[in-house]
Every structure is written in structure tokens, then in C-alpha cells.
Scaffold this active site. Structure first.
Site, PDB file in Angstrom:
ATOM      1  N   PHE A 121      28.370  51.220  69.640  1.00 30.04           N
ATOM      2  CA  PHE A 121      28.536  49.909  69.029  1.00 30.04           C
ATOM      3  C   PHE A 121      30.011  49.535  69.128  1.00 30.04           C
ATOM      4  CE2 PHE A 121      29.704  52.587  65.510  1.00 30.04           C
ATOM      5  CZ  PHE A 121      30.629  51.860  64.787  1.00 30.04           C
TER       6      PHE A 121
ATOM      7  N   HIS B 234      47.456  46.174  73.788  1.00 32.27           N
ATOM      8  CA  HIS B 234      46.684  44.930  73.901  1.00 32.27           C
ATOM      9  C   HIS B 234      45.394  45.102  73.113  1.00 32.27           C
ATOM     10  CE1 HIS B 234      45.199  41.199  75.410  1.00 32.27           C
ATOM     11  NE2 HIS B 234      44.221  41.753  76.102  1.00 32.27           N
ATOM     12  N   VAL B 235      45.309  44.456  71.963  1.00 35.61           N
ATOM     13  CA  VAL B 235      44.138  44.545  71.094  1.00 35.61           C
ATOM     14  C   VAL B 235      43.172  43.433  71.470  1.00 35.61           C
ATOM     15  CG1 VAL B 235      43.322  44.556  68.718  1.00 35.61           C
ATOM     16  CG2 VAL B 235      45.559  45.520  69.260  1.00 35.61           C
ATOM     17  N   LEU B 236      41.945  43.807  71.806  1.00 31.45           N
ATOM     18  CA  LEU B 236      40.932  42.835  72.205  1.00 31.45           C
ATOM     19  C   LEU B 236      40.229  42.272  70.977  1.00 31.45           C
ATOM     20  CD1 LEU B 236      39.314  44.749  75.222  1.00 31.45           C
ATOM     21  CD2 LEU B 236      40.982  42.902  75.320  1.00 31.45           C
TER      22      LEU B 236
ATOM     23  N   TRP C 155      34.329  44.277  77.497  1.00 28.40           N
ATOM     24  CA  TRP C 155      35.018  45.427  78.099  1.00 28.40           C
ATOM     25  C   TRP C 155      34.103  46.638  78.170  1.00 28.40           C
ATOM     26  CZ3 TRP C 155      36.608  50.342  76.580  1.00 28.40           C
ATOM     27  CH2 TRP C 155      37.580  50.954  77.367  1.00 28.40           C
TER      28      TRP C 155
ATOM     29  N   ASP D  70      27.881  54.311  61.705  1.00 25.47           N
ATOM     30  CA  ASP D  70      27.158  53.318  62.495  1.00 25.47           C
ATOM     31  C   ASP D  70      26.632  52.250  61.548  1.00 25.47           C
ATOM     32  OD1 ASP D  70      26.023  52.150  64.743  1.00 25.47           O
ATOM     33  OD2 ASP D  70      24.120  53.162  64.425  1.00 25.47           O
TER      34      ASP D  70
END
Length: 581
Positions: free
Chosen positions: A171, A190-192, A200, A279
Site C-alpha cells: 500500500f 524529493h518527496v512525492l 511511482w 496496514d
């Protein structure tokens, strides 16, 4: 790996030579750059079952295995092999210095195996942002994405079992930092966002579906679910390739990957949702178990959720998936050869009932039976039923009284000979004293880490990483050195690999590396203007064109002496005399 140690496992027949993890990583990493590889794993051990068993059934016997891969680079400026040549004697001085390593990426994967399935759950993955120290050229594929995809492919290849299904599950939830505290303060990280992270991970897992397979599976399929999004929006997150439409599906395969759907006509909903560590859907499953009464829980029924579609609709309102945040759930299902694909398409209809055990009698007659009959009986080989010796046959026979004979103490006589102390010359590791292949797992030497520890040491090593600091390069270098030394426990740990992947030529770049400009002036045709064709050309007289005065001329004109009395300077070159009165 080289430090595996002895093993008392069964002898496995020799097969074709397989590539090690270092060889696979070298083939995808950029050429000439050095990386440190630290692979940590645990042996398979008994753990709790992922899914709850149906009523009156025993849960599946499950084994768990943990893997942790960390990638490091040299923190010095000469991290690449193709750097500039230094002066004579400089290399000897640099070799004497200890290399300063810094971690750039880490990934944690759990493997759960049963007699029916092998599940790979990606727990955490994070980067520090110090990969910029390598100064990779533009257009180079991301080494982090290549390492994650290669590591999953490596584990999937070495954990494959004949006629056993394999599932990759994760997840994706965007967060500033997972494994490296303080790394968010590094400007190079680089934080997405939510959409970028789901996209990604789909790109990371897509090579597992489309990549070359020496031993192809019978059927492979990828699934994606993002609670709260429509199907066209989720479809936009899937990689745009020629085979993506056939390889990816919007939805979940929970009914397909459960072996209970092939053995029973009706399966409770809670038996189809696995329980993974940390989770969101597992936490929602536990909350539904708490709100249900004990009688309904024993029968496998919930109070508010009745179908899988309703389960995912309510997941969109959970804290992890709401308040402007998106969470993506991704599955890859690898079915073995000879599997019945038609059963996989019809099984979801059998596992989403509309009635429950607490429904009225008339509704229960229309829905599934309360005591589901079995479809096949060969499951007893893996889930044994209660022994016939435990059955109550009316009266319990009394156990016969047995009298134990007392052992007579033996009287020791003779001289006392002291026993010399036994000097320990080698350390025995009982972790390897287990079979390689059983009916529940496959643990080949090629798929193990270069350092194998038990579960408690594995948690200690990973927990230590969560208490370090990676905000600056100096702190990250010190934290990396401490983590590697304490994880190694006095033994040299870690291997070095040099990339061999030649970057693809970038379009528009010449051989020298300078950008090539496409000159299209020769392809432009000007239309010739003939006399009498179209309107004429207006030509301005020379006196109507005013030139712009430059700054230098303006300064020089101001520096000239004042003109004589009676003369008015209007402009450069135009002098008009003043008329006398």
C-alpha cells in the site's frame, strides 16, 4: 552469498546457474558508479496466519521471513570511477583513508508462505536524498526505482514453488520519512505526493509483469485500488505501455488469491482480508471484528459490512484514505502453469454474499447455506481435523493405574578423575539447522541475505535505524557508520558493486556531450514578391528615421562646453539661429 555457514537441509538437485543479487544490481545501476549493498534477512519461522479460517476450520500453517536491503554510496566527491585524474601519489593517500559511506535507500519486505501461497508484502521503503552526491547525468534512470524492482524480482525468482501461487502486495501512502529520521530536512530529497507515489510504485512493479521470464508463469495480472477515486482516475496512474491494458486491472483480487474460495461454496468476508503489519485495511478489519458480537465473529460475519465492494467503499472514509489523502493498494498475482483461470473469474461471485447468518429463515433459504459444504477433500493433508482419539464415545474409560518403579541410586566408587575444560574454538549458528524445502516454504541459499539473524535481532537492527539522524551529510555519515557497525556485531558486513549499465543515448546530444541544434533555415522557402503582385512596399525617407541615442553619446554630448549665446541646440546636427529683436 559468501557468509551463509553450514546447513543441514536436504540436498536440492543442481540446476542452471543463477545470477546473484550483486550481478542483478550491477546490470541496472549506472556504469562506473560504486554502491554499497547491505542485505539482511531472517530464516523462515512460524507466525500467525494472514487470513482467518472459516468456521470449524483450522488456520493455515504460516511461516514468515523478513528481508531488509540498504544501499549506500561514498560520501566523498570522488565517488565515481570515471572521475578526473589526480596528481601522482594522491590515490595512495586517499586509499589509506577510511571510506565515508552514507545510506541513500532502504526497503523492507516480509515474505509469508503457506502450503497454498507465497506472499511478498512491501512494508517500508525510503530514501535519504544523498544520491545527488554522485552527480548523475541528466536522463539517467532512477537507481532507486531500479533497485526496488530488481530486489523484488530477485526474491520472486528464488521463492517460486511449483504449482504454488505468488502474490506481491503493498500500500502506497505518501509520507515525509519512513526509515530515515530527519531526512526530510535534506533539500536533495524529493518527496512525492499521493498521486506521484502511487504512480511511482506502479512503475516499479510493472517490470515484474512485462520483464523477461526464463520460466514463465501461467498467468500474471496487476491490480490497483485507490479508495475515493473513479476508475478513469485510477487508470491514469498505471504506466502507459503497450501491454499495460492487458496486464493491469482496476479492482482487487482478494477472492482470487484466497484458496478458501476454491474449497467452499461460501466464505465469510473476514476470511478474505489478510492481516498485514501496519496496514490500513488490516486495522479496519480489526475494528469490524470488535464491533461484531462474539457469536457473529465466531460465525465469520460482520455487522455493518456485508460485501467486498461495500468494504472498499467504506475504506474511502477512513482516516488513512480521507481528509485530502489518498492511499493506493497494489497487487501482483502470479498463477502457476496449469491453473484454472476460469475459476478465478467466477470465484468473486461466490465470495460476496448478500445474506448473513443472522438473516431470517426465508432469506437464508435463498442465500448461501449456513454450513458451507466442502468442494474437495484433499485439504485435510494440510489442515488436519481433530483426532478420533479425542471423540467422546459415551463414557470416558478410566486410565489404568501404573506404578512407577523407583530407580535405585547407583553408588559411585573409584578414583575421581577431573574432566578438563572444553575450549570453544568455533561458533555454531543454529539458525541454519532447518530444512531448505518443505511443504510450507522454500528457503534456498541463493535467496538469503549476506547476513542472517533471528527475528529479535532483525527488529533491533531496523529499530536502531529509526533512532538515528539523517538531516545533514555529517550526521548521516556518522549514523550510517554506527548502524553498519552495530548491525554487523563485530563481523565485516556489506559488499560493493560497480554499475555496468550503459546509459541510453539522449536525443539531441552530440558525441561531445553538447546539445545539438537543429537548423531548419534551409527548409524554409520565402515567397518571391514580383512587381504588380500585391500591395507595394512603403519605403520611408531618410529624414523620417530617428536613431535611438546611445547612452555613451548622451554622456559625451553633456560633457561638451556650452554653446555661444544666441544658439539653441535642438538636436544633433540641427542648429537654428535666434533672430535679433
Amino acid at each position: 552469498m559468501s557468509s551463509l555457514g553450514p546447513s543441514t537441509s536436504k540436498r536440492v538437485p543442481k540446476s542452471a546457474p543463477v545470477c546473484s543479487l550483486l550481478d542483478k544490481l550491477a546490470s541496472v545501476l549506472p556504469q562506473g558508479y560504486k554502491f554499497g549493498v547491505h542485505h539482511l534477512s531472517t530464516p523462515p519461522s512460524k507466525t500467525e496466519a494472514l487470513c482467518s479460517a472459516p468456521p470449524s476450520e483450522r488456520p493455515d500453517k504460516t511461516y514468515g521471513e523478513s528481508h531488509f536491503l540498504a544501499i549506500s554510496v561514498d560520501a566523498r566527491s570522488d565517488a565515481t570511477a570515471g572521475s578526473k585524474r589526480a596528481s601522482p601519489g594522491a590515490d595512495d593517500a586517499k586509499d589509506s583513508e577510511a571510506p565515508k559511506k552514507v545510506l541513500v535507500f532502504a526497503i523492507e519486505i516480509f515474505i509469508f508462505t503457506t502450503a497454498y501461497q507465497t506472499t511478498f508484502f512491501v512494508s517500508k521503503a525510503d530514501s535519504t536524498g544523498f544520491l545527488q552526491l554522485l552527480s548523475l547525468p541528466k536522463g539517467t534512470p532512477s537507481p532507486i526505482r531500479e533497485v526496488a524492482s530488481t530486489f523484488l524480482t530477485y526474491l520472486l525468482e528464488h521463492r517460486r514453488r511449483k504449482n504454488i501461487q505468488s502474490v506481491v502486495n503493498l500500500f502506497a501512502r505518501a509520507q515525509d520519512q519512513y526509515l530515515f529520521p530527519g531526512s526530510v530536512d535534506n533539500k536533495g530529497k524529493h518527496v512525492l505526493d499521493d498521486f506521484g507515489l502511487v504512480r511511482w510504485w506502479c512503475r516499479v512493479l510493472n517490470p515484474l509483469l512485462e520483464g523477461p521470464k526464463k520460466e514463465p508463469w501461467g498467468n500474471t495480472k496487476g491490480y490497483l485500488v485507490v479508495p475515493g477515486l473513479e476508475e478513469p482516475q485510477m487508470r491514469s496512474l498505471v504506466p502507459k505501455t503497450a501491454a499495460s491494458a492487458a496486464n493491469w486491472s482496476i479492482g482487487h483480487p482478494m477472492a482470487r488469491i484466497s484458496h478458501y474460495t476454491a474449497e467452499f461454496d461460501w466464505v465469510p468476508l473476514r476470511c478474505l482480508i489478510p492481516r498485514y503489519p501496519d496496514d490500513p485495511k488490516s486495522r479496519f478489519r480489526d475494528e469490524l471484528d470488535e464491533e461484531a458480537s462474539k457469536w457473529k465473529k465466531d460465525m465469520g460475519s460482520w455487522k455493518s459490512v456485508k460485501t467486498l465492494d461495500q468494504f472498499w467503499e467504506m475504506m474511502a472514509y477512513r482516516q488513512e484514505c480521507s481528509s485530502g489523502r489518498l492511499t493506493g493498494f497494489v497487487w501482483l498475482v502470479f498463477d502457476p502453469k496449469g491453473s484454472n483461470e476460469a475459476a478465478a473469474t467466477t470465484s468473486p461471485k461466490l465470495t460476496t454474499p448478500t445474506a448473513s447468518f443472522s438473516a431470517p429463515v426465508d432469506a437464508a433459504l435463498e442465500g448461501p447455506p449456513a454450513t458451507p459444504p466442502r468442494r474437495r477433500v484433499d485439504i485435510s493433508a494440510y489442515t488436519p481435523q481433530s483426532s478420533p482419539l479425542k471423540l467422546n464415545l459415551g463414557s470416558t474409560p478410566s486410565k489404568p493405574k501404573t506404578t512407577k518403579k523407583k530407580d535405585k541410586k547407583r553408588k559411585l566408587t573409584g578414583p575421581i578423575i577431573p574432566r578438563p575444560p572444553k575450549v570453544k574454538t568455533q561458533q555454531r549458528n543454529y539458525i541454519f539447522n532447518r530444512p531448505t524445502t518443505t511443504a510450507y516454504y522454500h528457503w534456498p541459499p541463493e535467496g538469503r541475505g549476506d547476513k542472517i539473524v533471528d527475528e529479535s535481532d532483525f527488529k533491533r537492527i531496523v529499530e536502531l535505524l529509526l533512532h538515528l539522524d539523517f538531516s545533514t551529510l555529517e550526521k548521516a555519515t556518522a549514523s550510517t557508520r554506527r548502524w553498519i557497525s552495530e548491525a554487523a556485531m563485530g563481523v565485516k558486513w556489506g559488499q560493493e558493486v560497480t554499475g555496468k549499465r550503459i546509459p541510453a543515448p539522449n536525443f539531441g546530444l552530440a558525441n561531445g556531450g553538447a546539445r545539438q541544434v537543429n537548423n531548419l533555415s534551409g527548409m524554409i522557402r520565402k515567397k518571391s514578391v514580383q512587381a504588380g503582385d500585391g500591395p507595394g512596399v512603403n519605403v520611408l525617407a531618410s529624414g523620417l528615421v530617428r536613431k535611438k541615442v546611445k547612452a555613451e553619446e548622451l554622456v559625451s554630448s553633456l560633457a561638451e562646453p556650452a554653446p555661444a549665446q544666441g544658439v539653441n541646440v535642438l538636436s544633433a546636427g540641427l542648429v537654428r539661429k535666434k533672430s535679433k529683436a
